[in-house]
Design an enzyme around this catalytic site. Sequence first.
Site, PDB file in Angstrom:
ATOM      1  N   SER B  21     -42.219 -52.992  48.808  1.00 56.25           N
ATOM      2  CA  SER B  21     -41.872 -51.707  48.194  1.00 56.25           C
ATOM      3  C   SER B  21     -41.263 -50.749  49.220  1.00 56.25           C
ATOM      4  CB  SER B  21     -43.131 -51.068  47.603  1.00 56.25           C
ATOM      5  OG  SER B  21     -42.785 -49.860  46.967  1.00 56.25           O
ATOM      6  N   ASN B  69     -40.714 -44.431  59.507  1.00 53.19           N
ATOM      7  CA  ASN B  69     -39.994 -43.825  58.399  1.00 53.19           C
ATOM      8  C   ASN B  69     -40.876 -42.783  57.734  1.00 53.19           C
ATOM      9  OD1 ASN B  69     -40.735 -44.379  55.350  1.00 53.19           O
ATOM     10  ND2 ASN B  69     -41.418 -46.164  56.519  1.00 53.19           N
ATOM     11  N   ALA B  70     -40.218 -41.759  57.216  1.00 55.71           N
ATOM     12  CA  ALA B  70     -40.899 -40.760  56.389  1.00 55.71           C
ATOM     13  C   ALA B  70     -39.914 -40.345  55.300  1.00 55.71           C
ATOM     14  CB  ALA B  70     -41.336 -39.565  57.220  1.00 55.71           C
ATOM     15  N   GLY B  72     -40.754 -40.022  52.034  1.00 56.62           N
ATOM     16  CA  GLY B  72     -41.427 -39.034  51.184  1.00 56.62           C
ATOM     17  C   GLY B  72     -41.407 -39.387  49.708  1.00 56.62           C
ATOM     18  N   CYS B 130     -49.673 -44.008  51.033  1.00 53.98           N
ATOM     19  CA  CYS B 130     -48.435 -43.487  51.603  1.00 53.98           C
ATOM     20  C   CYS B 130     -48.759 -42.391  52.599  1.00 53.98           C
ATOM     21  CB  CYS B 130     -47.488 -42.931  50.553  1.00 53.98           C
ATOM     22  SG  CYS B 130     -45.984 -42.302  51.335  1.00 53.98           S
ATOM     23  N   GLY B 244     -44.333 -56.636  59.204  1.00 55.25           N
ATOM     24  CA  GLY B 244     -43.534 -57.175  60.303  1.00 55.25           C
ATOM     25  C   GLY B 244     -43.049 -58.602  60.154  1.00 55.25           C
TER      26      GLY B 244
END
Lengths: 252, 303
Positions: B21, B69-70, B72, B130, B244
């Site tokens: 996702s 990553n962000a 959001g 998240c 990973g």
Amino acid sequence: MIKKEAMKIISSKQIATDTVEMVLENEYISNHATPGQFLHIAITGHTLRRPLSIAAVDSKARTVTILFKIIGSGTETLATYQVGETIDVLGPNGNGFPVQTGQKPATVLLIGGGIGVPPIYFLGTQLKKFGIQVQSIIGFQSRDYVFYENEFQALGETFVVTNDGSYGYKGFVTDVLDKTSRFDRYYSCGPLPMLRAVSDNLRGNEGYLSFEERMGCGVGACYACVIPTEDEAGYKKICQDGPVFRANEVIL
Amino acid sequence: MIDLSVTLPGLNLQNPIMPASGCFGFGREYSQFYDLGKLGAVIMKAATGEARLGNKTPRVAETASGMLNAIGLQNPGVEKIVETEIPFLSQFHIPIIANVAGSTIEEYEKVVTVLNESTDLAAIELNISCPNVKEGGIQFGIDPEMAATVTEKVKKRTRVPVYVKLSPNVTNIVDMAKAIEAAGADGLSMINTLTGMQIHLPSKAPLIANKTGGLSGPAIKPIAIRMIYEVKQHVTIPIIGMGGIETAEDVLEFLLAGADAVAIGTANFLNPFVCPDIIEQLPAVLKKYGFTSVKEATGGAHQ
């Protein structure tokens, strides 16, 4: 269509401080890349590709010229690649500068800043082929960073600006706008603060801006490189919808 | 003949490989590169109750062997996803998994209720982990009681099996897994990203606009393997492993640690073909290490 291609390095040379010009050979990309599109380049030892813009294409010689500035470990490594090696590239990515859209302009103004200069040059060479009159403003940090001045002069009247005044006019690209003659449309590429100043100064003119941003996938799947817009969606993806947008389409 | 198929609650997988996702959008972009029908399943980008515009940019930063990553949780909202994205993906005839996110229990309930309108959904991946949104999300992922509550509430509303996605940002991953299993989850997916930060030297400030971001990529693989190994010893529900993965050998490592299937995220960015490439290479790797099926390899490191 974006393809994953191997591109062979034909030449690689430093043309200004921290600025490398690389000529790459690949039939598919040389046949399909248009001004403003970019290549997403894999670099050994790096998790993410690097989006780099295209400065020239020669479909007869099957070559694509890219220009990049050494600003971190990725571009540092890329600069060490030798002639004859191949690099793994996704391309051509994104939508380039519209040339044929609407009424064909008789005269255009090109405004490039730093590493935003190469795609503007590629565009200029095409516009000239279409018989469009081109004038250009190209901006750099200082004398040692200036490149492609003669190439731009060959396209038309050119104003070179350096931030410190060590070469050409002193200041920002917007400081010489009053020296340009009338134009039907403008195209610009450079860092965000420059694009913001350009679009503010040229409000009311038809213009297209090409954006730089840190990217993830480079194909529109990861939503890393978005830009706010006025429309219903509220955003656009720089890698997929751009990197070129109409100046009044995005919120700067 | 090596058998790649795996059967899990709600998921009849022709092979154990699915894009993770958030790294694959809703499949449209990668469908230009290859036939998504080759995949085991697809996990969609997170759905929230309303459309979300996400964080300011920069949203990504590369790190040694990984990335932060962000984003959001930027998404068009669950209704749009049911209307336009699930129908697009259904043409590939592979199980579709919806990642469900929210700020409150009510939002999680709303999202799964709207998702019930779709007949093409195979399962839900409940995103309680998240790290990149201001409120909610992560709290559900670090407190076993809250995780159990949201799992129960979602289970009551949805028609499809629920896989709860675990956050690695906890002291005791086993406690989380046990609480979620007891609450009725059909499976687990693990791990989400680890919260990290990078300071940009020229500006002397955090590079990512959100300041912190989730670390993914090969850098977190040993953590994922360790957590799956530990959780496998304490739960009986299936595990979708991730963190990973770049190669078929990595997939086997996840299977041996206890994963029943795997998801591939960050590696899609470097190689858009990574999922079909791994699907092609997996039989030879299984054979090399003496396995005739994926099922046989699962949990193989627990002897």
